[in-house]
Design a protein around this motif. Structure first.
Motif, PDB file in Angstrom:
ATOM      1  N   ILE A   1       5.162  -3.267  -8.188  1.00 40.88           N
ATOM      2  CA  ILE A   1       4.141  -4.271  -7.932  1.00 40.88           C
ATOM      3  C   ILE A   1       3.324  -3.777  -6.746  1.00 40.88           C
ATOM      4  CG2 ILE A   1       5.387  -6.257  -8.888  1.00 40.88           C
ATOM      5  CD1 ILE A   1       6.113  -7.076  -6.003  1.00 40.88           C
ATOM      6  N   GLY A   2       2.133  -4.321  -6.577  1.00 43.35           N
ATOM      7  CA  GLY A   2       1.315  -3.896  -5.454  1.00 43.35           C
ATOM      8  C   GLY A   2      -0.012  -4.620  -5.426  1.00 43.35           C
ATOM      9  N   PHE A   3      -0.829  -4.220  -4.456  1.00 42.94           N
ATOM     10  CA  PHE A   3      -2.158  -4.799  -4.313  1.00 42.94           C
ATOM     11  C   PHE A   3      -3.051  -3.866  -3.523  1.00 42.94           C
ATOM     12  CE2 PHE A   3      -0.202  -6.038  -0.340  1.00 42.94           C
ATOM     13  CZ  PHE A   3      -1.238  -6.055   0.594  1.00 42.94           C
ATOM     14  N   SER A   4      -4.345  -4.146  -3.612  1.00 46.21           N
ATOM     15  CA  SER A   4      -5.320  -3.436  -2.810  1.00 46.21           C
ATOM     16  C   SER A   4      -6.343  -4.438  -2.290  1.00 46.21           C
ATOM     17  CB  SER A   4      -6.028  -2.364  -3.644  1.00 46.21           C
ATOM     18  OG  SER A   4      -6.950  -1.646  -2.840  1.00 46.21           O
TER      19      SER A   4
ATOM     20  N   VAL B   1       1.063   1.704   6.328  1.00 43.45           N
ATOM     21  CA  VAL B   1       0.469   0.497   5.762  1.00 43.45           C
ATOM     22  C   VAL B   1      -0.190  -0.330   6.871  1.00 43.45           C
ATOM     23  CG1 VAL B   1       0.976  -1.696   4.590  1.00 43.45           C
ATOM     24  CG2 VAL B   1       2.028   0.436   3.783  1.00 43.45           C
ATOM     25  N   ALA B   2       0.487  -0.473   7.998  1.00 46.08           N
ATOM     26  CA  ALA B   2      -0.060  -1.261   9.115  1.00 46.08           C
ATOM     27  C   ALA B   2      -1.372  -0.656   9.619  1.00 46.08           C
ATOM     28  CB  ALA B   2       0.950  -1.360  10.246  1.00 46.08           C
ATOM     29  N   ASP B   3      -1.430   0.674   9.731  1.00 48.34           N
ATOM     30  CA  ASP B   3      -2.663   1.327  10.182  1.00 48.34           C
ATOM     31  C   ASP B   3      -3.784   1.105   9.174  1.00 48.34           C
ATOM     32  OD1 ASP B   3      -1.319   2.213  12.420  1.00 48.34           O
ATOM     33  OD2 ASP B   3      -1.150   4.308  11.737  1.00 48.34           O
ATOM     34  N   PHE B   4      -3.466   1.223   7.878  1.00 48.83           N
ATOM     35  CA  PHE B   4      -4.473   0.981   6.846  1.00 48.83           C
ATOM     36  C   PHE B   4      -5.003  -0.446   6.938  1.00 48.83           C
ATOM     37  CE2 PHE B   4      -5.229  -0.798   2.571  1.00 48.83           C
ATOM     38  CZ  PHE B   4      -6.392  -0.123   2.256  1.00 48.83           C
ATOM     39  N   LEU B   5      -4.100  -1.423   7.060  1.00 50.45           N
ATOM     40  CA  LEU B   5      -4.525  -2.823   7.101  1.00 50.45           C
ATOM     41  C   LEU B   5      -5.270  -3.172   8.386  1.00 50.45           C
ATOM     42  CD1 LEU B   5      -1.509  -4.647   5.440  1.00 50.45           C
ATOM     43  CD2 LEU B   5      -3.740  -4.083   4.448  1.00 50.45           C
ATOM     44  N   ALA B   6      -4.967  -2.485   9.465  1.00 54.64           N
ATOM     45  CA  ALA B   6      -5.680  -2.727  10.720  1.00 54.64           C
ATOM     46  C   ALA B   6      -7.166  -2.401  10.581  1.00 54.64           C
ATOM     47  CB  ALA B   6      -5.066  -1.900  11.843  1.00 54.64           C
TER      48      ALA B   6
ATOM     49  N   ASP C   1      -4.444 -12.165   4.950  1.00 53.64           N
ATOM     50  CA  ASP C   1      -3.856 -12.326   3.616  1.00 53.64           C
ATOM     51  C   ASP C   1      -3.077 -11.078   3.206  1.00 53.64           C
ATOM     52  OD1 ASP C   1      -4.901 -14.882   3.330  1.00 53.64           O
ATOM     53  OD2 ASP C   1      -6.444 -14.307   1.883  1.00 53.64           O
ATOM     54  N   SER C   2      -3.581  -9.911   3.589  1.00 50.43           N
ATOM     55  CA  SER C   2      -2.913  -8.650   3.252  1.00 50.43           C
ATOM     56  C   SER C   2      -1.548  -8.555   3.923  1.00 50.43           C
ATOM     57  CB  SER C   2      -3.776  -7.454   3.669  1.00 50.43           C
ATOM     58  OG  SER C   2      -4.956  -7.399   2.920  1.00 50.43           O
ATOM     59  N   PHE C   3      -1.498  -8.893   5.205  1.00 53.00           N
ATOM     60  CA  PHE C   3      -0.207  -8.850   5.893  1.00 53.00           C
ATOM     61  C   PHE C   3       0.770  -9.867   5.296  1.00 53.00           C
ATOM     62  CE2 PHE C   3      -2.434  -6.502   9.313  1.00 53.00           C
ATOM     63  CZ  PHE C   3      -1.511  -5.471   9.480  1.00 53.00           C
ATOM     64  N   ARG C   4       0.246 -11.015   4.876  1.00 54.42           N
ATOM     65  CA  ARG C   4       1.105 -12.011   4.227  1.00 54.42           C
ATOM     66  C   ARG C   4       1.619 -11.467   2.883  1.00 54.42           C
ATOM     67  NH1 ARG C   4      -0.015 -17.926   1.863  1.00 54.42           N
ATOM     68  NH2 ARG C   4       2.171 -18.500   1.603  1.00 54.42           N
ATOM     69  N   LEU C   5       0.743 -10.843   2.113  1.00 62.59           N
ATOM     70  CA  LEU C   5       1.170 -10.257   0.838  1.00 62.59           C
ATOM     71  C   LEU C   5       2.216  -9.171   1.039  1.00 62.59           C
ATOM     72  CD1 LEU C   5      -2.086  -9.945  -1.317  1.00 62.59           C
ATOM     73  CD2 LEU C   5       0.032 -11.133  -1.946  1.00 62.59           C
ATOM     74  N   VAL C   6       2.075  -8.372   2.082  1.00 64.97           N
ATOM     75  CA  VAL C   6       3.077  -7.346   2.373  1.00 64.97           C
ATOM     76  C   VAL C   6       4.444  -8.003   2.577  1.00 64.97           C
ATOM     77  CG1 VAL C   6       3.870  -5.682   4.120  1.00 64.97           C
ATOM     78  CG2 VAL C   6       1.516  -5.575   3.262  1.00 64.97           C
ATOM     79  N   GLY C   7       4.487  -9.071   3.357  1.00 61.29           N
ATOM     80  CA  GLY C   7       5.756  -9.768   3.590  1.00 61.29           C
ATOM     81  C   GLY C   7       6.324 -10.375   2.324  1.00 61.29           C
ATOM     82  N   LEU C   8       5.478 -11.045   1.555  1.00 60.44           N
ATOM     83  CA  LEU C   8       5.934 -11.694   0.328  1.00 60.44           C
ATOM     84  C   LEU C   8       6.417 -10.683  -0.708  1.00 60.44           C
ATOM     85  CD1 LEU C   8       3.125 -14.389  -0.056  1.00 60.44           C
ATOM     86  CD2 LEU C   8       5.528 -14.810   0.537  1.00 60.44           C
TER      87      LEU C   8
ATOM     88  N   VAL D   1      -8.316 -11.623  -7.160  1.00 58.26           N
ATOM     89  CA  VAL D   1      -8.448 -12.909  -6.469  1.00 58.26           C
ATOM     90  C   VAL D   1      -9.234 -12.677  -5.183  1.00 58.26           C
ATOM     91  CG1 VAL D   1      -6.316 -13.867  -7.421  1.00 58.26           C
ATOM     92  CG2 VAL D   1      -6.246 -12.731  -5.227  1.00 58.26           C
ATOM     93  N   LYS D   2     -10.053 -13.662  -4.817  1.00 66.90           N
ATOM     94  CA  LYS D   2     -10.866 -13.551  -3.599  1.00 66.90           C
ATOM     95  C   LYS D   2     -10.016 -13.700  -2.342  1.00 66.90           C
ATOM     96  CE  LYS D   2     -15.103 -13.446  -5.405  1.00 66.90           C
ATOM     97  NZ  LYS D   2     -16.055 -12.403  -5.195  1.00 66.90           N
ATOM     98  N   LYS D   3      -9.103 -14.690  -2.373  1.00 69.23           N
ATOM     99  CA  LYS D   3      -8.233 -14.937  -1.213  1.00 69.23           C
ATOM    100  C   LYS D   3      -6.943 -15.596  -1.700  1.00 69.23           C
ATOM    101  CE  LYS D   3     -10.712 -19.169  -0.124  1.00 69.23           C
ATOM    102  NZ  LYS D   3     -12.002 -19.253  -0.734  1.00 69.23           N
ATOM    103  N   LEU D   4      -5.908 -15.470  -0.901  1.00 67.85           N
ATOM    104  CA  LEU D   4      -4.603 -16.024  -1.286  1.00 67.85           C
ATOM    105  C   LEU D   4      -4.633 -17.529  -1.473  1.00 67.85           C
ATOM    106  CD1 LEU D   4      -1.735 -14.162   0.591  1.00 67.85           C
ATOM    107  CD2 LEU D   4      -2.388 -14.077  -1.812  1.00 67.85           C
TER     108      LEU D   4
END
Length: 145
Positions: free
Chosen positions: A73-76, A14-19, A29-36, A112-115
């Protein structure tokens, strides 16, 4: 004959994908969503297919015979907007949409555009309600928690 689900859990980091998310705000926002979502679901983030980050999993079966496994649950982090896979159409979830903030919705997800455009407390309630719905109606990993 039942078809094979294209979106399955993978071993991709996941970290490599988000990088590799180009937009700096979307990446943050993606890293924040991962934590939440990890906190809310009790599961670590896993890649599902090439672009979906999911938490936990459940098994579904339609009357047509098609079935499979999907994240609870999830997101892209898609270019135009985040696709949030957090909604189950329950009596508790429907009114939460009025409090969520700025979004668009389709049958399968919320965009959503942004968190900063959404109320995080309401998003949490929607995620928890969706997990509860899946627990009641499907075989899911949430039964193990």
């Amino acid at each position: 004959m039942a078809t094979q689900n294209k979106t399955t859990e993978t071993e991709v980091s996941v970290a490599d994908f988000l990088a590799n998310v180009d937009d700096e705000q979307k990446r943050a926002d993606s890293f924040r969503l991962v934590g939440l979502m990890s906190e809310w679901s009790g599961f670590e983030a896993k890649m599902w297919g090439p672009t979906i980050i999911g938490f936990g999993k459940y098994t579904y079966q339609y009357a047509s015979g098609h079935g499979g496994t999907a994240p609870m649950i999830g997101f892209s982090p898609r270019k135009p907007a985040f696709s949030l896979y957090v909604y189950s159409p329950t009596d508790k979830s429907r009114p939460l949409l009025d409090e969520l903030g700025k979004y668009k919705i389709s049958k399968a997800c919320i965009y959503v555009k942004k968190l900063a455009d959404v109320n995080i407390d309401v998003l949490k309630k929607m995620c928890l309600e969706s997990i509860a719905y899946l627990h009641e109606h499907h075989e899911c990993a949430c039964r193990e928690k």
